[in-house]
Scaffold this active site. Structure first.
Site, PDB file in Angstrom:
ATOM      1  CG  MET A 182      18.203  99.943 126.304  1.00  0.00           C
ATOM      2  SD  MET A 182      16.744 100.740 127.007  1.00  0.00           S
ATOM      3  CE  MET A 182      15.547 100.389 125.718  1.00  0.00           C
ATOM      4  N   GLY A 239      15.574 104.255 124.041  1.00  0.00           N
ATOM      5  CA  GLY A 239      15.750 104.218 125.488  1.00  0.00           C
ATOM      6  C   GLY A 239      14.522 103.701 126.217  1.00  0.00           C
ATOM      7  CG  PHE A 240      12.522 105.346 128.087  1.00  0.00           C
ATOM      8  CD1 PHE A 240      12.590 104.854 129.379  1.00  0.00           C
ATOM      9  CD2 PHE A 240      13.391 106.365 127.709  1.00  0.00           C
ATOM     10  CE1 PHE A 240      13.510 105.375 130.286  1.00  0.00           C
ATOM     11  CE2 PHE A 240      14.316 106.884 128.601  1.00  0.00           C
ATOM     12  CZ  PHE A 240      14.377 106.384 129.901  1.00  0.00           C
ATOM     13  N   GLY A 241      10.306 102.078 125.804  1.00  0.00           N
ATOM     14  CA  GLY A 241       9.134 101.670 125.047  1.00  0.00           C
ATOM     15  C   GLY A 241       7.998 102.650 125.317  1.00  0.00           C
ATOM     16  N   GLY A 242       6.949 102.548 124.540  1.00  0.00           N
ATOM     17  CA  GLY A 242       5.733 103.305 124.819  1.00  0.00           C
ATOM     18  C   GLY A 242       5.739 104.763 124.400  1.00  0.00           C
ATOM     19  CB  SER A 289      10.095  95.306 121.257  1.00  0.00           C
ATOM     20  OG  SER A 289      11.042  95.626 122.257  1.00  0.00           O
ATOM     21  CG  MET A 337      16.436 104.159 116.382  1.00  0.00           C
ATOM     22  SD  MET A 337      15.772 102.561 116.882  1.00  0.00           S
ATOM     23  CE  MET A 337      14.769 103.006 118.310  1.00  0.00           C
ATOM     24  CG  ASP A 358      12.802  99.775 117.515  1.00  0.00           C
ATOM     25  OD1 ASP A 358      11.734  99.615 118.137  1.00  0.00           O
ATOM     26  OD2 ASP A 358      13.925  99.494 117.989  1.00  0.00           O
ATOM     27  N   GLY A 359       9.807 101.878 117.208  1.00  0.00           N
ATOM     28  CA  GLY A 359       9.371 102.910 118.148  1.00  0.00           C
ATOM     29  C   GLY A 359       8.007 103.483 117.815  1.00  0.00           C
ATOM     30  N   GLY A 360       7.060 103.247 118.690  1.00  0.00           N
ATOM     31  CA  GLY A 360       5.733 103.846 118.513  1.00  0.00           C
ATOM     32  C   GLY A 360       4.922 103.276 117.363  1.00  0.00           C
ATOM     33  CG  HIS A 385      13.435  94.530 118.397  1.00  0.00           C
ATOM     34  ND1 HIS A 385      14.158  94.931 117.289  1.00  0.00           N
ATOM     35  CD2 HIS A 385      13.630  95.498 119.331  1.00  0.00           C
ATOM     36  CE1 HIS A 385      14.749  96.080 117.553  1.00  0.00           C
ATOM     37  NE2 HIS A 385      14.452  96.447 118.785  1.00  0.00           N
ATOM     38  CG  ASP A 442      14.750  97.073 122.461  1.00  0.00           C
ATOM     39  OD1 ASP A 442      15.306  97.444 121.413  1.00  0.00           O
ATOM     40  OD2 ASP A 442      13.517  96.976 122.586  1.00  0.00           O
ATOM     41  CG  HIS A 469      17.938  97.989 118.889  1.00  0.00           C
ATOM     42  ND1 HIS A 469      16.819  98.774 119.108  1.00  0.00           N
ATOM     43  CD2 HIS A 469      18.919  98.843 118.513  1.00  0.00           C
ATOM     44  CE1 HIS A 469      17.118 100.045 118.887  1.00  0.00           C
ATOM     45  NE2 HIS A 469      18.390 100.121 118.534  1.00  0.00           N
ATOM     46  CG  MET A 509      19.481 101.215 121.779  1.00  0.00           C
ATOM     47  SD  MET A 509      17.788 101.181 122.378  1.00  0.00           S
ATOM     48  CE  MET A 509      17.556  99.412 122.447  1.00  0.00           C
ATOM     49  N   GLY A 521       6.407  97.008 120.483  1.00  0.00           N
ATOM     50  CA  GLY A 521       6.505  96.516 121.848  1.00  0.00           C
ATOM     51  C   GLY A 521       5.232  96.728 122.631  1.00  0.00           C
ATOM     52  CB  SER A 522       4.040  99.620 124.613  1.00  0.00           C
ATOM     53  OG  SER A 522       4.186 100.543 123.573  1.00  0.00           O
TER      54      SER A 522
HETATM   55  C1  DX5 Z   1      13.206 101.784 122.115  1.00  0.00           C
HETATM   56  C2  DX5 Z   1      13.425 100.349 121.734  1.00  0.00           C
HETATM   57  C3  DX5 Z   1      12.246  99.748 121.066  1.00  0.00           C
HETATM   58  C4  DX5 Z   1      11.032  99.606 121.956  1.00  0.00           C
HETATM   59  C5  DX5 Z   1       9.806  99.718 121.107  1.00  0.00           C
HETATM   60  O1  DX5 Z   1      14.379 102.325 122.574  1.00  0.00           O
HETATM   61  O2  DX5 Z   1      14.513 100.247 120.836  1.00  0.00           O
HETATM   62  O3  DX5 Z   1      12.550  98.513 120.449  1.00  0.00           O
HETATM   63  O4  DX5 Z   1      11.029  98.376 122.656  1.00  0.00           O
HETATM   64  O5  DX5 Z   1       8.707  99.795 121.932  1.00  0.00           O
HETATM   65  P1  DX5 Z   1       7.375 100.527 121.502  1.00  0.00           P
HETATM   66  O6  DX5 Z   1       6.793  99.742 120.363  1.00  0.00           O
HETATM   67  O7  DX5 Z   1       6.548 100.461 122.742  1.00  0.00           O
HETATM   68  O8  DX5 Z   1       7.697 101.940 121.090  1.00  0.00           O
HETATM   69 ZN    ZN Z   2      14.690  98.361 119.672  1.00  0.00          ZN
END
Ligand code: DX5
Ligand code: ZN
Length: 216
Positions: A37, A142-145, A8, A137, A175-177, A33, A35, A66, A68, A197-198
């Site tokens: 938003m 909304g947020f990475g990490g 991501s 999800m 997707d996520g964590g 990927h 994102d 993606h 959002m 992502g992170s």
């Molecule tokens: C969250 C995004 C994800 C995000 C994933 O709202 O849709 O795609 O970038 O990031 P990580 O892997 O850090 O959770």
């Molecule tokens: Zn995403």
């Protein structure tokens, strides 16, 4: 067969996007990927068409975009123009999801549907055969990490079961964590594609981390 990995770019360095995309181009990533938003569907704003177009110019891998955003049906042709290969809309953001999926396909893109942590898999019974990618999800978007929500594993199993029962080829994305510790369990539950992502971008060697995912 190794699973698909989609880093991501939200966790990339926005002041040096070209450097990160070059790294992804040379890596074992299957797609990128992206994102988007809107600050309404999710409590954060990322970026829009100009940045997506710039990413497209540099990227040699397909873009999984993606969305959002609320009412994504307003922008389908513009996302095609801007470079989306797969366009992923949220189940919770579409009033006429079947229509929206058909419109995405008519534009020549693959159609993805993302579902929030609170949305049950059985809500997809009537639509699964129309979807190329189901993006589960594993955090509130909304947020990475963020940390993966434990209930996700069960949802992946239920999605795998629905896909088998429906005799369709929809791929299951997460997707996520996602990290190298929880990925094996997600794959065992039935995941085909992992977005990360992170974990990738904060690692010492992102390209190697991508290869480590591919080696699972
Ligand atoms: C969250 C995004 C994800 C995000 C994933 O709202 O849709 O795609 O970038 O990031 P990580 O892997 O850090 O959770
Ligand atoms: Zn995403």
């Amino acid at each position: 067969m190794s699973k698909l990995i989609a880093p991501s770019i939200l966790s990339g360095n926005f002041a040096h996007l070209s450097k990160d995309i070059e790294m992804l181009n040379k890596s074992n990533a299957d797609s990128i990927h992206v994102d988007i938003m809107d600050g309404v569907f999710v409590p954060n704003i990322s970026f829009g068409f100009p940045v997506l177009k710039a990413i497209k110019k540099l990227a040699s891998k397909p873009l999984d975009v993606h969305l959002m955003i609320i009412q994504p049906e307003r922008y389908i042709s513009r996302f095609k123009e801007a470079g989306a290969d797969t366009l992923i809309v949220h189940f919770e953001a579409c009033r006429h999801l079947h229509n929206t999926i058909q419109a995405i396909k008519q534009e020549g893109m693959l159609a993805g549907v993302a579902i929030n942590p609170h949305t049950p898999i059985n809500n997809l019974e009537a639509i699964i055969k129309d979807i190329d990618q189901l993006l589960i999800m594993s955090v509130n978007p909304g947020f990475g990490g963020q940390k993966l929500i434990e209930h996700t594993y069960r949802k992946v199993e239920l999605a795998r079961d629905l896909i088998q029962r429906s005799h369709v080829k929809t791929i299951i994305g997460l997707d996520g964590g996602v990290n190298l510790t929880n990925a094996p369990q997600l794959i065992a539950a039935g995941a085909d594609l992992l977005v990360s992502g992170s974990y990738i971008f904060r690692s010492d060697n992102p390209s190697k981390t991508i290869s480590d995912f591919k080696a699972l």
